[in-house]
Structures are given as C-alpha cells and as structure tokens.
Design a protein around this motif. Structure first.
Motif, PDB file in Angstrom:
ATOM      1  N   PRO A  76       9.162 -57.622 -23.446  1.00 30.02           N
ATOM      2  CA  PRO A  76       9.449 -56.191 -23.333  1.00 30.02           C
ATOM      3  C   PRO A  76       8.302 -55.329 -23.836  1.00 30.02           C
ATOM      4  O   PRO A  76       7.592 -55.700 -24.776  1.00 30.02           O
ATOM      5  N   ARG A  77       8.137 -54.182 -23.216  1.00 27.22           N
ATOM      6  CA  ARG A  77       7.059 -53.271 -23.597  1.00 27.22           C
ATOM      7  C   ARG A  77       7.523 -52.170 -24.544  1.00 27.22           C
ATOM      8  O   ARG A  77       6.703 -51.517 -25.188  1.00 27.22           O
ATOM      9  N   GLN A  80      13.614 -49.703 -24.782  1.00 29.19           N
ATOM     10  CA  GLN A  80      14.457 -49.557 -23.593  1.00 29.19           C
ATOM     11  C   GLN A  80      14.281 -50.737 -22.650  1.00 29.19           C
ATOM     12  O   GLN A  80      15.266 -51.285 -22.125  1.00 29.19           O
ATOM     13  N   ASP A  81      13.035 -51.143 -22.426  1.00 30.24           N
ATOM     14  CA  ASP A  81      12.754 -52.315 -21.590  1.00 30.24           C
ATOM     15  C   ASP A  81      13.440 -53.547 -22.173  1.00 30.24           C
ATOM     16  O   ASP A  81      14.008 -54.364 -21.435  1.00 30.24           O
ATOM     17  N   GLU A  84      17.293 -53.357 -21.565  1.00 30.48           N
ATOM     18  CA  GLU A  84      17.678 -53.470 -20.150  1.00 30.48           C
ATOM     19  C   GLU A  84      17.355 -54.830 -19.553  1.00 30.48           C
ATOM     20  O   GLU A  84      18.061 -55.287 -18.639  1.00 30.48           O
ATOM     21  N   ASN A  85      16.315 -55.495 -20.054  1.00 27.35           N
ATOM     22  CA  ASN A  85      15.840 -56.705 -19.370  1.00 27.35           C
ATOM     23  C   ASN A  85      15.663 -57.946 -20.225  1.00 27.35           C
ATOM     24  O   ASN A  85      15.563 -59.050 -19.686  1.00 27.35           O
TER      25      ASN A  85
END
Length: 305
Positions: A76-77, A80-81, A84-85
């Motif tokens: 993740p970056r 939020q990323d 969500e992922n």
C-alpha cells in the motif's frame, strides 16, 4: 536451464502502537539485506489485532518509512490504499482455507479456557493442554482453536545470522492458538498465508519471534507449504531499555515523539549506526547505511538506549 528465484522479503509492522527505534532498526536491516542482493521489498501491514488498531498508528507506518527514506516495491502507498486493497481483513477466506487443512487432519480442537484459568494452572503462562482430550465441538461458543503439538516436537532450521537453531516447540509453545475466540485466524496462520501468497523467501525478524518462526514452520510442514519451509531466516538482536526489549508502550522512545522533539533523519540514522557500533562509518541516511551494511557484522547484542 534452472533459474535462481529472486530474493523477496517484507517489512511487516502492526498498527497497534507508535513505532520505536527497534522497529526502525529492523526495517533498516530488512531493507538493506534485500537491496544488497537486488531483491524485492514488500510492505505488509498486519492489522488483525483490531482491538489495538488506531488510524494514527497506521499513518505512523507510512510516515516512518518516508522519514527514513526506505522504499519498497509492493504494498500500500497510503492508509486509504491499505484499507481498500491490502488489509488482512480482506484475506480472511485464505486464512480459513489454511485452517481447514489442519481441521481435516484432526489437528485442531476447541478450547474455551481464559487467560486467567490458564495462568492459575500454569504460572509461566504455558498452556497446560486442559482441553486437548475434551473433544469439544469446534463451534463451541467463545472457544479458541488450538493445534495439537505432539509431545517431543522439536523444530530445527538454519538462520543466516545465528546458524543452526532448534526450538522445543512442544515445551515452549504447547498447543498454540490458531483461531481466536472471536473467530479471527491467529497471527501464526495469517503470517504464513501472507508470506506464501506474496512469494516471500527471506523472513527477517527480531530474536523475540524465534518461537513464531518455529510455530509457522510446524504449520507449514503439516499443510504442504514447502515454499515456506525452504525460506531463509534472519533473527536479529533486540534493542533493550533498562534491561527489557523495547515495546510500543515506551512512548518517550517512539519515533513520532522523537520527531516532534526535533529528531532529524540524519540523527536517526546516526543513532541506528551507534546502536550497531558502526558510528565511525559516516552513516547519515539509508544509502550510506546500505553501503556499510554487512549481515555478519551485526553485533550479537545491541547497545542499550
């Protein structure tokens, strides 16, 4: 023609508190080992401990890596990323599939014992096998699932830093929990599933997680996870403060508090170099740390803070 698999490791913090110097040093060692061998680094955030999760702890992980100048190739970056992922909560079916393999072999049983009940019978906190032969249904309310560790089980593996290691798993971590009372898979299951899914073949940890390595190797051996049993391991020493390993409860030693007090990136790297006894190497950032880094030069004990 056989090709050699590229080295791949992971930085795997938990958002259960603000990161400290020990986390920073572990990140640095992990990153340097990979970059020195043209390997890949993944960021994996272990967030199954939802009782202690805080958004500010999640943000702190990204802030710390950015502050240190450590890059990574996968993961993740931003928060939020991640949500969500990449959250582990998105991978619960994969963890359950691993648990099902143990259930099918009859290796798992239900245990409703509380920590206080266990400590009353075992002052050291080692599980006294209370429910092993009770044959309680796995769907017993408020029951954890434990895995049967046969008497005399010893797990052996080679560590790149420590050499040959043996852990008496049956004595030191008897019948450990693989699914919590809330139905969420335990750390040992999630960690091995994630490492397998990500193709991780170098696992870097503090020496305090030696038991976890043994537990996960035991699980891998009994679920056909040969990729994990063939992984390389590095267990590095721990930073200690007043005789105890650093923990996230040492708020004054958290990196976020140190940054608020004016700590610069250069000063952090100089502090890490000092802890390693490398203060004469001119380490001031990630690249100069990488240039100096030699795994075999890591001291057996880090300096106290």
């Amino acid at each position: 023609m056989k090709t050699t698999q590229a080295l791949k490791t992971r930085i795997a913090p938990t958002p259960s508190g603000f990161l400290h110097l020990g986390n920073a040093l572990s990140f640095a060692i992990t990153w340097a080992l990979a970059r020195q061998q043209q390997g890949l680094v993944a960021l994996r955030i272990d967030d199954l401990d939802n009782a202690r999760f805080r958004p500010e702890y999640l943000q702190d992980i990204f802030d710390t890596l950015d502050f240190m100048g450590l890059d990574y190739d996968e993961g993740p970056r931003n928060p939020q990323d991640f949500r969500e992922n990449y959250s582990q909560l998105l991978r619960l079916p994969a963890y359950q599939a691993q648990l099902d393999k143990l259930v099918q072999q009859g290796m798992v049983y239900a245990c409703p014992c509380s920590r206080s009940q266990i400590s009353a019978l075992s002052p050291q906190g080692l599980y006294p096998l209370t429910c092993r032969d009770e044959q309680l249904p796995l769907d017993t309310p408020h029951a954890a699932w434990r895995v049967r560790i046969p008497e005399g089980t010893v797990v052996a593996f080679r560590d790149q830093l420590l050499g040959n290691c043996t852990v008496a798993l049956a004595l030191e971590m008897p019948d450990f929990v693989v699914r919590r009372k809330d139905g969420i898979p335990a750390y040992q299951i999630a960690s091995i599933v994630d490492d397998l899914a990500m193709g991780v073949n170098l696992i870097v940890r503090g020496e305090d997680l030696m038991l976890s390595t043994a537990a996960q190797l035991f699980l891998a051996q009994h679920t056909g996870a040969t990729a994990f049993t063939e992984a390389q391991f590095v267990h590095h020493p721990l930073i200690v403060s007043e005789g105890n390993k650093l923990s996230k409860s040492h708020d004054a030693l958290s990196l976020t508090e140190m940054r608020k007090a004016g700590l610069t990136t250069k000063q952090l790297w100089q502090k890490l170099a000092e802890l390693l006894g490398w203060q004469d190497a001119g380490i001031t950032d990630a690249q100069s740390f990488l240039k100096r880094f030699e795994l075999n030069d890591l001291p057996r004990h880090f300096a106290q803070v």
